[in-house]
Design an enzyme around this catalytic site. Structure first.
Site, PDB file in Angstrom:
ATOM      1  N   ASP A   1       0.863  -1.161   0.000  1.00 37.77           N
ATOM      2  CA  ASP A   1       0.000   0.000   0.000  1.00 37.77           C
ATOM      3  C   ASP A   1       0.910   1.224   0.000  1.00 37.77           C
ATOM      4  O   ASP A   1       2.094   1.128   0.330  1.00 37.77           O
ATOM      5  CB  ASP A   1      -0.913  -0.015   1.230  1.00 37.77           C
ATOM      6  N   SER A   2       0.355   2.381  -0.395  1.00 40.29           N
ATOM      7  CA  SER A   2       1.216   3.538  -0.708  1.00 40.29           C
ATOM      8  C   SER A   2       1.449   4.477   0.477  1.00 40.29           C
ATOM      9  O   SER A   2       2.237   5.410   0.377  1.00 40.29           O
ATOM     10  CB  SER A   2       0.573   4.349  -1.836  1.00 40.29           C
ATOM     11  N   GLY A   3       0.765   4.232   1.598  1.00 45.20           N
ATOM     12  CA  GLY A   3       1.097   5.030   2.769  1.00 45.20           C
ATOM     13  C   GLY A   3       0.123   6.144   3.092  1.00 45.20           C
ATOM     14  O   GLY A   3       0.051   6.602   4.233  1.00 45.20           O
TER      15      GLY A   3
ATOM     16  N   PHE B   1      -3.129   6.217   3.377  1.00 43.78           N
ATOM     17  CA  PHE B   1      -4.123   5.801   4.377  1.00 43.78           C
ATOM     18  C   PHE B   1      -3.502   5.756   5.759  1.00 43.78           C
ATOM     19  O   PHE B   1      -4.077   6.224   6.746  1.00 43.78           O
ATOM     20  CB  PHE B   1      -4.644   4.418   4.001  1.00 43.78           C
TER      21      PHE B   1
ATOM     22  N   ASP C   1      -2.446   8.107  -2.703  1.00 39.14           N
ATOM     23  CA  ASP C   1      -3.802   8.661  -2.766  1.00 39.14           C
ATOM     24  C   ASP C   1      -4.183   9.246  -1.419  1.00 39.14           C
ATOM     25  O   ASP C   1      -3.502   9.035  -0.415  1.00 39.14           O
ATOM     26  CB  ASP C   1      -4.803   7.543  -3.114  1.00 39.14           C
TER      27      ASP C   1
ATOM     28  N   GLN D   1     -11.244   6.959  -5.912  1.00 37.07           N
ATOM     29  CA  GLN D   1     -11.785   7.564  -4.705  1.00 37.07           C
ATOM     30  C   GLN D   1     -13.162   8.160  -5.038  1.00 37.07           C
ATOM     31  O   GLN D   1     -13.827   7.694  -5.972  1.00 37.07           O
ATOM     32  CB  GLN D   1     -10.824   8.642  -4.158  1.00 37.07           C
TER      33      GLN D   1
ATOM     34  N   GLY E   1     -11.227   4.387  -0.306  1.00 38.55           N
ATOM     35  CA  GLY E   1     -12.207   5.282   0.299  1.00 38.55           C
ATOM     36  C   GLY E   1     -13.446   4.587   0.810  1.00 38.55           C
ATOM     37  O   GLY E   1     -14.446   5.221   1.139  1.00 38.55           O
TER      38      GLY E   1
ATOM     39  N   ASP F   1      -8.244  -7.294   1.092  1.00 35.13           N
ATOM     40  CA  ASP F   1      -7.293  -7.415   2.195  1.00 35.13           C
ATOM     41  C   ASP F   1      -7.928  -6.834   3.448  1.00 35.13           C
ATOM     42  O   ASP F   1      -8.765  -5.926   3.350  1.00 35.13           O
ATOM     43  CB  ASP F   1      -6.015  -6.618   1.889  1.00 35.13           C
TER      44      ASP F   1
ATOM     45  N   CYS G   1     -13.586 -27.232  10.593  1.00 36.76           N
ATOM     46  CA  CYS G   1     -12.324 -26.755  10.033  1.00 36.76           C
ATOM     47  C   CYS G   1     -11.253 -27.828  10.168  1.00 36.76           C
ATOM     48  O   CYS G   1     -11.171 -28.510  11.193  1.00 36.76           O
ATOM     49  CB  CYS G   1     -11.893 -25.483  10.787  1.00 36.76           C
TER      50      CYS G   1
ATOM     51  N   CYS H   1      -7.925 -27.105   9.853  1.00 39.78           N
ATOM     52  CA  CYS H   1      -6.613 -26.439   9.940  1.00 39.78           C
ATOM     53  C   CYS H   1      -5.806 -27.002  11.101  1.00 39.78           C
ATOM     54  O   CYS H   1      -6.339 -27.715  11.965  1.00 39.78           O
ATOM     55  CB  CYS H   1      -6.804 -24.930  10.087  1.00 39.78           C
TER      56      CYS H   1
ATOM     57  N   CYS I   1      -7.361 -26.433  14.576  1.00 36.96           N
ATOM     58  CA  CYS I   1      -8.592 -27.181  14.873  1.00 36.96           C
ATOM     59  C   CYS I   1      -8.358 -28.685  14.935  1.00 36.96           C
ATOM     60  O   CYS I   1      -9.112 -29.419  15.583  1.00 36.96           O
ATOM     61  CB  CYS I   1      -9.659 -26.852  13.835  1.00 36.96           C
TER      62      CYS I   1
ATOM     63  N   HIS J   1      -5.696 -19.963  12.469  1.00 34.68           N
ATOM     64  CA  HIS J   1      -7.060 -20.388  12.125  1.00 34.68           C
ATOM     65  C   HIS J   1      -7.811 -19.304  11.351  1.00 34.68           C
ATOM     66  O   HIS J   1      -8.451 -19.554  10.334  1.00 34.68           O
ATOM     67  CB  HIS J   1      -7.859 -20.758  13.383  1.00 34.68           C
TER      68      HIS J   1
HETATM   69  N1  LIG Z   1     -10.307   1.121   3.704  1.00 33.00           N
HETATM   70  C1  LIG Z   1      -9.106   1.445   3.148  1.00 33.00           C
HETATM   71  C2  LIG Z   1      -7.968   0.766   3.580  1.00 33.00           C
HETATM   72  C3  LIG Z   1      -6.738   1.077   3.044  1.00 33.00           C
HETATM   73  C4  LIG Z   1      -5.536   0.345   3.547  1.00 33.00           C
HETATM   74  S1  LIG Z   1      -5.418  -1.209   2.681  1.00 33.00           S
HETATM   75  C5  LIG Z   1      -4.064  -1.847   3.529  1.00 33.00           C
HETATM   76  N2  LIG Z   1      -2.870  -1.299   3.582  1.00 33.00           N
HETATM   77  C6  LIG Z   1      -2.093  -2.138   4.287  1.00 33.00           C
HETATM   78  C7  LIG Z   1      -2.847  -3.176   4.669  1.00 33.00           C
HETATM   79  N3  LIG Z   1      -4.064  -2.996   4.175  1.00 33.00           N
HETATM   80  C8  LIG Z   1      -6.613   2.072   2.035  1.00 33.00           C
HETATM   81  N4  LIG Z   1      -5.382   2.348   1.498  1.00 33.00           N
HETATM   82  C9  LIG Z   1      -5.296   3.314   0.565  1.00 33.00           C
HETATM   83  N5  LIG Z   1      -4.082   3.591   0.010  1.00 33.00           N
HETATM   84  N6  LIG Z   1      -6.377   4.010   0.118  1.00 33.00           N
HETATM   85  C10 LIG Z   1      -7.608   3.771   0.604  1.00 33.00           C
HETATM   86  O1  LIG Z   1      -8.578   4.439   0.176  1.00 33.00           O
HETATM   87  C11 LIG Z   1      -7.774   2.756   1.609  1.00 33.00           C
HETATM   88  C12 LIG Z   1      -9.028   2.432   2.157  1.00 33.00           C
END
Ligand SMILES: Nc1cc(CSc2ncc[nH]2)c2nc(N)[nH]c(=O)c2c1
Length: 377
Positions: free
Chosen positions: A97-99, A101, A151, A194, A221, A271, A309, A311, A314, A340
């Site tokens: 992820d780009s940071g 958030f 973003d 977004q 978003g 995720d 389960c 796993c 379990c 689990h």
């Molecule tokens: N709900 C939500 C969650 C995440 C983190 S996803 C994540 N990063 C690391 C682990 N999981 C988001 N990340 C970005 N860049 N933009 C979003 O709009 C956004 C929205």
């Protein structure tokens, strides 16, 4: 197949009953069957899990975080180690992820400008700055197979004018990311749609980003505290505008019901920190619904956590033993509940893929909700 881009999406079939799709993402670090749930490894580890255990449950791709690794240990150190795959001994796919958030959810004193975001480290208060160019440099050093554009995830609720300005800036930032993308043949850069909870802004964002021709698209978003029906409505107006020959990633989602509902609406990748986070306080996801194994009612329950389960947890341990470990704050307890919960979601997605193959995902949803105690949507 002549590979020009870092990843390619292969559509296998569309479920006749639900419209969900079965696919494969071909990456330099293996093939990912979709829809897929991606375990989160924020600081270059999926908390308490070894790479071997993640492979055991057939995890194909994990997430890591530009923000956290930038602060600690620093992206130059990871570059020196040979990149994230080498550093954490994970030879399957990685998405970072780009940071953006995390800056908003973790750091104090932050200021957004057209240039980027000024903020203080949540670790030591250092004054730091992230911009599209800086983020691309960090993600280039980390070396993931898929990297997210920089973003702004607008807060919820937020007024129309704020979300419009924020979404338009996110599009300009996405263009700057594309311009400073050093290795497009090794790393796929995904744009992030977004637009808050406003249909027209969502559509505008999707149109602007798809005209920039990314190899995949995330829907950002969402899962920011809005009611679930609103998240589904935003999906319904956004997904149809995304190209059908590229992956679609719904960020930060999620719970079993949201994974199924998202797949029904055409999402390929998910995720969420939920399964690992709740595991650490003894909350587990079972076929009968959420089970808080630390509760007193399980003190003398010598049956498996989830009778349905198979796993490692379990098959080998009882609810009484898990409760004891969690109450005694024994690390092994966290490992067993985490194993689990991740196995539960990764397995849920293989059941979703089978239901799509059999053209019966809506039936599967109804069966799952009834058993999981979620009657209705
Ligand atoms: N709900 C939500 C969650 C995440 C983190 S996803 C994540 N990063 C690391 C682990 N999981 C988001 N990340 C970005 N860049 N933009 C979003 O709009 C956004 C929205």
């Amino acid at each position: 197949m002549i590979v020009t881009a870092a990843i390619t999406y292969e559509h296998i079939k569309t479920c006749k009953q639900s419209g969900a799709r079965l696919g494969r993402i071909h990456t330099p670090h293996g093939i990912i069957e979709t829809p897929v749930f991606m375990p989160v490894g924020t600081q270059a580890t999926v908390k308490t899990m070894s790479p071997e255990e993640l492979k055991e449950m057939d995890a194909r791709i994990i997430l890591s975080n530009t923000y956290h690794l930038f602060l600690r240990p620093g992206h130059e150190l990871v570059r020196e180690a040979g990149g994230l795959h080498k550093f954490m001994n994970w030879d399957r796919a990685i998405l970072t992820d780009s940071g953006g958030f995390q800056v908003f959810s973790l750091s104090e004193m932050r200021k957004i400008t057209e240039e980027g975001v000024h903020f203080r480290s949540h670790l030591n208060g250092d004054k730091l700055f992230l911009s599209p160019e800086v983020v691309m440099e960090i993600e280039n050093a980390l070396g993931p197979d898929i990297m997210m554009a920089f973003d702004e995830c607008a807060p919820y609720p937020a007024d129309y004018d704020y979300v419009k300005k924020s979404m338009e800036r996110t599009t300009r930032w996405a263009e700057r990311c594309l311009k400073s993308h050093a290795r497009p043949h090794d790393q796929a850069l995904f744009g992030i749609v977004q637009g808050g909870m406003y249909e027209d802004l969502r559509k505008q964002s999707a149109k602007d980003l798809t005209s920039l021709d990314f190899p995949g698209y995330a829907i950002g978003g969402l899962s920011v505290g809005e009611p679930k029906h609103l998240m589904y409505e935003m999906l319904e107006c956004t997904v149809p505008l995304l190209p059908s020959d590229k992956p679609r990633y719904l960020m930060g989602v999620g719970s079993p019901d949201a994974l199924i509902e998202g797949a029904i609406r055409g999402v390929d990748m998910f995720d969420c920190v939920l399964p690992t986070r709740i595991a650490r306080n003894g909350t587990t996801m079972t076929s009968q619904g959420r089970l808080v194994v630390r509760n007193a009612q399980y003190a003398n329950d010598f049956g498996p956590l989830d009778p349905e389960c198979d796993c490692y947890t379990c098959r080998n341990y009882s609810r009484a033993y898990l409760r004891h470990l969690i109450k005694a704050d024994e690390t092994f307890g966290l490992r067993l509940t985490t194993y689990h919960n991740l196995h539960f979601l990764v397995t849920l997605m293989s059941k979703v893929r089978q239901a799509i193959m059999d053209d019966r995902l809506l039936d599967f949803r109804d069966e799952f909700f009834e058993q999981y105690g979620l009657i209705g949507n």
